[in-house]
Design a protein around this motif. Structure first.
Motif, PDB file in Angstrom:
ATOM      1  N   LEU A 524       0.861  -1.174   0.000  1.00 61.51           N
ATOM      2  CA  LEU A 524       0.000   0.000   0.000  1.00 61.51           C
ATOM      3  C   LEU A 524       0.894   1.220   0.000  1.00 61.51           C
ATOM      4  CD1 LEU A 524      -2.613  -1.250   2.471  1.00 61.51           C
ATOM      5  CD2 LEU A 524      -3.095  -0.443   0.179  1.00 61.51           C
ATOM      6  N   ARG A 528      -2.519   4.243  -3.168  1.00 65.20           N
ATOM      7  CA  ARG A 528      -2.619   3.246  -4.216  1.00 65.20           C
ATOM      8  C   ARG A 528      -2.293   1.868  -3.666  1.00 65.20           C
ATOM      9  NH1 ARG A 528       1.493   4.674  -8.093  1.00 65.20           N
ATOM     10  NH2 ARG A 528       2.240   5.869  -6.314  1.00 65.20           N
ATOM     11  N   PHE A 529      -2.945   0.878  -4.227  1.00 68.39           N
ATOM     12  CA  PHE A 529      -2.656  -0.502  -3.878  1.00 68.39           C
ATOM     13  C   PHE A 529      -1.877  -1.099  -5.038  1.00 68.39           C
ATOM     14  CE2 PHE A 529      -3.966  -4.941  -4.420  1.00 68.39           C
ATOM     15  CZ  PHE A 529      -3.385  -5.460  -3.290  1.00 68.39           C
ATOM     16  N   GLU A 551      -1.856  -1.873 -10.488  1.00 67.75           N
ATOM     17  CA  GLU A 551      -2.211  -0.943  -9.423  1.00 67.75           C
ATOM     18  C   GLU A 551      -3.703  -0.737  -9.365  1.00 67.75           C
ATOM     19  OE1 GLU A 551       0.957   2.471  -8.553  1.00 67.75           O
ATOM     20  OE2 GLU A 551      -0.073   2.650 -10.454  1.00 67.75           O
ATOM     21  N   ASP A 553      -6.639   2.021  -7.147  1.00 65.42           N
ATOM     22  CA  ASP A 553      -6.830   3.079  -6.173  1.00 65.42           C
ATOM     23  C   ASP A 553      -7.204   2.453  -4.834  1.00 65.42           C
ATOM     24  OD1 ASP A 553      -7.071   5.702  -5.352  1.00 65.42           O
ATOM     25  OD2 ASP A 553      -9.244   5.585  -5.541  1.00 65.42           O
ATOM     26  N   SER A 554      -6.579   2.918  -3.752  1.00 61.01           N
ATOM     27  CA  SER A 554      -6.917   2.314  -2.463  1.00 61.01           C
ATOM     28  C   SER A 554      -7.744   3.259  -1.601  1.00 61.01           C
ATOM     29  CB  SER A 554      -5.640   1.899  -1.724  1.00 61.01           C
ATOM     30  OG  SER A 554      -4.943   3.041  -1.296  1.00 61.01           O
ATOM     31  N   PHE A 557     -10.412   1.991   0.723  1.00 58.61           N
ATOM     32  CA  PHE A 557     -10.062   1.345   1.990  1.00 58.61           C
ATOM     33  C   PHE A 557      -9.775   2.360   3.079  1.00 58.61           C
ATOM     34  CE2 PHE A 557      -8.075  -1.312  -1.446  1.00 58.61           C
ATOM     35  CZ  PHE A 557      -9.192  -2.108  -1.595  1.00 58.61           C
ATOM     36  N   LEU A 573      -7.274  -6.577   3.891  1.00 63.03           N
ATOM     37  CA  LEU A 573      -6.724  -5.373   4.486  1.00 63.03           C
ATOM     38  C   LEU A 573      -7.512  -5.014   5.735  1.00 63.03           C
ATOM     39  CD1 LEU A 573      -7.260  -3.987   1.107  1.00 63.03           C
ATOM     40  CD2 LEU A 573      -5.016  -3.529   1.986  1.00 63.03           C
ATOM     41  N   ARG A 575      -8.794  -1.839   7.763  1.00 60.55           N
ATOM     42  CA  ARG A 575      -8.935  -0.379   7.726  1.00 60.55           C
ATOM     43  C   ARG A 575      -8.596   0.209   9.087  1.00 60.55           C
ATOM     44  NH1 ARG A 575     -13.438   1.861   4.269  1.00 60.55           N
ATOM     45  NH2 ARG A 575     -13.783   3.100   6.115  1.00 60.55           N
ATOM     46  N   THR A 583     -10.027  -7.567  -1.195  1.00 59.78           N
ATOM     47  CA  THR A 583     -10.050  -7.144  -2.578  1.00 59.78           C
ATOM     48  C   THR A 583      -9.305  -8.196  -3.387  1.00 59.78           C
ATOM     49  OG1 THR A 583      -9.591  -5.346  -4.098  1.00 59.78           O
ATOM     50  CG2 THR A 583      -7.998  -5.689  -2.343  1.00 59.78           C
TER      51      THR A 583
END
Lengths: 766, 137
Positions: A524, A528-529, A551, A553-554, A557, A573, A575, A583
């Motif tokens: 992370l 971005r992931f 990639e 968008d994270s 989260f 993940l 939060r 995901t």
């Protein structure tokens, strides 16, 4: 996860209970304003009176002298005693039997708290007079660390012998070394801070006060979490020893929180204010000192672990319920003793109780492997073939058959401060970050427990998180590490004498995880992931690295999420608010890894043609280049429009000898040393010299030529041409020296070159 | 007769009188008569007063008893009122505790909801993928 509390009907103490402390896994001492010290048995909740303190002693805090571990050996300290502070301004050292061994005039006004440091060499006390004093083990005053205008309510030791104390609304960290930098001080709460705690394992600070909030800080004083205001002031809080959880106490309220700050559970027992909280060494049980004279006991239940289709819940102290979600089959696992830790990964469940370790295979829940434990386990780390247990003495590796494998150790190992971020295990390697110097990473052979090299891997910054990849051959083991600047690096693990190669992958990394069945790395990164499909690209073709990632968008989260696991194509993940989110990534990279590891290059190319994604082609290109599979590499590089590289590969393909091709591939990967090594080993001296000439590393070229007594004139000739071309004169002493004795005859040189090429071609034909 | 009358006069002159029964008296018979009557009346009055006093005494003790009863009842009422007040306070505290627990559960629910949403999304992604895959074949 929640707390199961137990409270007697009638309080045993006549007055408010002031403080509590664990003596062993099942025994608690409590002290009250009725001057009585009681000893409680955790199982029976029976209290026996230890002693009656003098009438003028109104206790405020107690802390047991730590059982120290030195060099992996447990020193059962014969002098089992504790420090007790009281409102009469004195500090008492009291033995287990309740005998007051020593009494020291410590502060003017009440002494409010006292704490031993982790090895028991120093004691810090704070009082109403605003002073912070350091004492020796025997109770001699060493120094007055600080003097403040307001009472200091709470004090805690940091991991590197720093002291954290409260002063009104401020928190202050001061180093013990005299004349050291200015103490770090910051305003932490809007009301007076009543309690602060600092965990040695995760290096996080906890504070709570009269503004009815509790907050989590890092050791630089940056706020990581702030709770909402509750109805009552926070009167007590405490980390578990492993730093995963903490408990917060206030008026008739007991809260269990994750280290990130969000709350697991809330209890409302009839206790009055909870003035003091203490966790047992294994971090599963806690005890609280209550304002109405009660002593409240609590233990953690409903700890939940999920792995692929299995869902495990610790239902009571001694049972685990297992549910297989795919077929809804359920199992109940019973244990003789209390469960301390459990971990499930790679189809195996490892459960550590207070005295034994159970290893279950997910195929068979009926017959676990059982072996005895000497110490209470503080951490379980699993790899595919074996697992690792950490206790206060050290690290031990066991196979899933329950066989002891090895016990890696180094001088200065402090096993009790290890956590999942600072120790990593793969099928052949153990990596441990040093505590004394956080830049060092110790690497061990898993089966023998021996260090891989004499010196540990030294990074240029403090390492905060490390992880070993789980797949591929031993020689290709890679270590991912995040340093203090949150930069992500990839390092080679087995170096065979040379230095560790360390490549930077990315910056601003919050969290990372390797995949469990392929060598993909997820991280992370600032909103971005990112998944590196083939992180090894860094060592093959670094320029290609940005193309091999996928990639997304994270932001969905939330802020600062944390990767829990990366199993198959799923990433879990956590939060900031504590919710788990899942995901997925596309399944193609995993399929690609499958084809490549079984050397099915044609299928791999077909897969990439089918998917038509750049990151997949780029990954394939790197994989093929690494495996020296030139045909595939050519196709893959062509697919991502890297014409120069395609040209180069075509050139390599034309080369007559295998060594030359390998050397050129090494050059392609950007490592001339490797290329030179390969060439010299293959006896291609001329090629090695030419390589250095082409790289303009003249000195090395000349050195080689002289060493092998060949082509000295060639080197000098090319050097001369170079100088003429750039209109420069010779300044290099060695070239000047050798140029004198040698005539440069281009006809001769070219003839020699022609001869070498001829030789090489012939060598191939033979 | 005359003698008697004369004697009478002489007697009166020295302050003596004869009554009807010719006994010698210091007071005039009429006065004596009235005095004795007065005496009688006084006695009667004292008796009556005595009776009244005992009645009043009874009354007072009765009122006293009553006042004690009233006081007791009053205390009881106050106690009951306080109890009521404290119960409302207790209830408030309990309510607050329950509210805190509810908030806690709510945050937990929110966490689970987020987890569920994420899983739904993953499921949707996977279904999409399978469909796409089948289409491309």
């Amino acid at each position: 996860m929640r707390l199961k509390t137990s409270l007697l009907k009638e309080p045993k103490h006549q007055d408010i209970t002031c403080c509590v402390a664990w003596t062993s896994a099942d025994e608690v001492y409590s002290v009250s304003d009725d001057h009585v010290i009681l000893s409680w048995n955790n199982f029976t909740s029976e209290a026996t009176k230890i002693t009656q303190l003098p009438n003028e002693v109104f206790p405020t805090d107690i802390h047991w002298f730590p059982r120290t571990t030195v060099m992996g050996k447990q020193q059962s300290s014969a002098s089992d005693f504790f420090a007790l502070t009281a409102t009469d301004g004195r500090l008492y050292l009291v033995s287990r039997t309740g005998k007051i061994e020593k009494k020291v005039e410590a502060h003017r006004g009440a002494v409010l708290s006292a704490r031993w440091n982790h090895d028991g060499t120093a004691l810090v006390s704070v009082g109403e007079d605003g002073q912070v004093k350091i004492w020796s083990r025997s109770g001699m005053l060493r120094s007055t660390l600080s003097q403040n205008s307001t009472p200091v309510y709470s004090v805690a030791w940091g991991p590197d012998n720093n002291v954290l104390y409260t002063n009104g609304k401020n928190l202050i960290i001061k180093s013990l070394q005299a004349g050291n930098a200015k103490p770090l001080q910051w305003k932490a709460h809007d009301g007076i801070i009543l309690k602060a705690d600092w965990n040695a394992v995760n290096n996080l600070i906890l504070s709570g006060g009269e503004d009815c909030r509790y907050r989590v800080w890092d050791s630089y004083g940056r706020q990581l979490y702030s709770s909402s205001t509750s109805e009552y002031p926070v009167t007590s809080l405490a980390w578990t020893p492993d730093g995963e959880l903490f408990a917060v106490g206030s008026f008739s309220t007991l809260r269990l929180c994750d280290k990130a700050g969000w709350s697991h559970a809330l209890e409302k027992p009839a206790t009055g204010s909870i003035f003091n909280i203490a966790w047992s060494v294994d971090g599963t049980q806690m005890v609280g000192a209550c304002g109405n004279g009660h002593v409240i006991f609590a233990h953690i239940i409903e700890r939940r672990v999920e792995w692929k289709q299995f869902e495990l819940v610790v239902a009571t102290r001694k049972t685990i319920l297992v549910r297989n979600v795919t077929d809804d089959s359920r199992e109940k696992l019973d244990f003789r003793d209390r469960i301390v830790k459990l971990s499930m990964a790679f189809n195996h469940l490892v459960v550590a109780t207070t005295s034994q370790c159970y290893v279950y295979s997910s195929k068979n829940w009926n017959t676990p492997m059982i072996f005895d434990l000497k110490q209470s386990v503080s951490l379980i780390v699993q790899a595919e073939k074996h697992f690792l247990l950490v206790d206060s003495i050290g690290i031990s590796l066991y196979s899933y058959e329950g066989r002891f494998l090895s016990s890696p150790k180094y001088v200065g190992l402090r096993a009790n401060v290890l956590n999942l971020q600072t120790v990593s295990l793969s099928n052949d390697t153990v990596a441990v970050r040093d505590k004394a110097d956080e830049k060092l990473v110790y690497l061990f052979e898993a089966h023998s427990g021996k260090a891989l090299s004499d010196k540990p891997l030294a990074h240029k910054m403090e390492v905060v998180e490390l992880a070993l990849d789980q797949h591929g051959p031993m020689s290709e083991r890679r270590l991912a590490l995040i340093d203090k600047n949150r930069d992500l690096y990839l390092a080679t693990v087995r170096t065979f004498g040379t230095a560790h190669k360390v490549m930077k992958l990315a910056v601003m990394i919050q969290s990372m995880s390797w995949n469990d069945d392929t060598n993909m790395l997820a991280a992370l990164q600032d909103g971005r992931f990112t998944v590196w499909v083939y992180p090894n690209t860094a060592f093959v073709d670094q320029a290609l690295l940005p193309k091999t990632i996928t990639e997304k968008d994270s932001s969905e989260f939330g802020k600062n999420p944390f990767i829990i696991s990366f199993l198959g194509n799923h990433v879990t993940l956590r939060r900031v608010d504590g919710s788990l989110v899942t995901t997925g990534i596309t399944p193609y990279p995993a399929i690609l890894h499958g084809y490549v590891s079984s050397a099915h290059w044609d299928e791999a190319v077909r897969l990439c043609r089918f998917v038509k994604e750049t990151f997949l082609w780029a990954s394939l290109a790197a994989m093929a280049a690494y495996a020296k599979e030139l045909a595939t590499a050519e196709v893959a590089y062509a697919a991502i429009d890297e014409a120069d590289k395609v040209n180069y590969i075509q050139y390599i393909k034309e080369l007559p000898s295998k060594e030359a091709r390998n050397a050129e591939m090494a050059l392609f990967g950007g490592s001339p040393q490797d290329a030179e090594g390969i060439l010299l080993q293959g006896g291609l001296v001329f090629r090695a010299i030419m390589m250095h000439i082409n790289l303009y590393s003249w000195d090395r070229a000349l050195e080689l030529a002289l060493k092998h007594k060949t082509h000295v004139d060639t080197v000098l000739g090319f050097r001369q041409r170079y100088l003429v071309k750039f209109n420069k004169s010779e300044t290099n002493k060695r070239f000047q020296q050798y140029a004198e004795g040698v005539d440069i005859d281009w006809a001769k040189i070219e003839a020699k070159i022609e001869m070498e090429e001829q030789k090489e071609r012939e060598g191939k034909r033979k | 007769m005359v003698v008697i009358e004369m004697a009478d006069d002489t007697l009166v002159a020295v302050g003596l009188h004869l009554d009807d029964l010719k006994r010698l008296r210091v007071l005039e018979p009429d006065v004596a008569q009235e005095t004795s009557e007065l005496k009688e009346e006084c006695k009667e009055f004292i008796d009556k007063i005595g009776e009244f006093q005992s009645i009043v005494g009874g009354f007072i003790s009765m009122v006293d008893g009553l006042s004690k009863e009233v006081e007791k009842e009053k205390m009881k009422a106050i106690g009951a009122r306080n109890l009521l007040k404290s119960i409302t306070k207790q209830r408030e505290a309990q309510q607050q505790q329950l509210l805190a627990l509810i908030t806690e559960k709510r945050t937990q629910l929110e966490r689970l909801r987020l987890q569920y949403d994420a899983l739904l999304k993953v499921e949707a992604e996977q279904t999409d993928f399978v469909e796409q895959y089948l289409l491309q074949r």
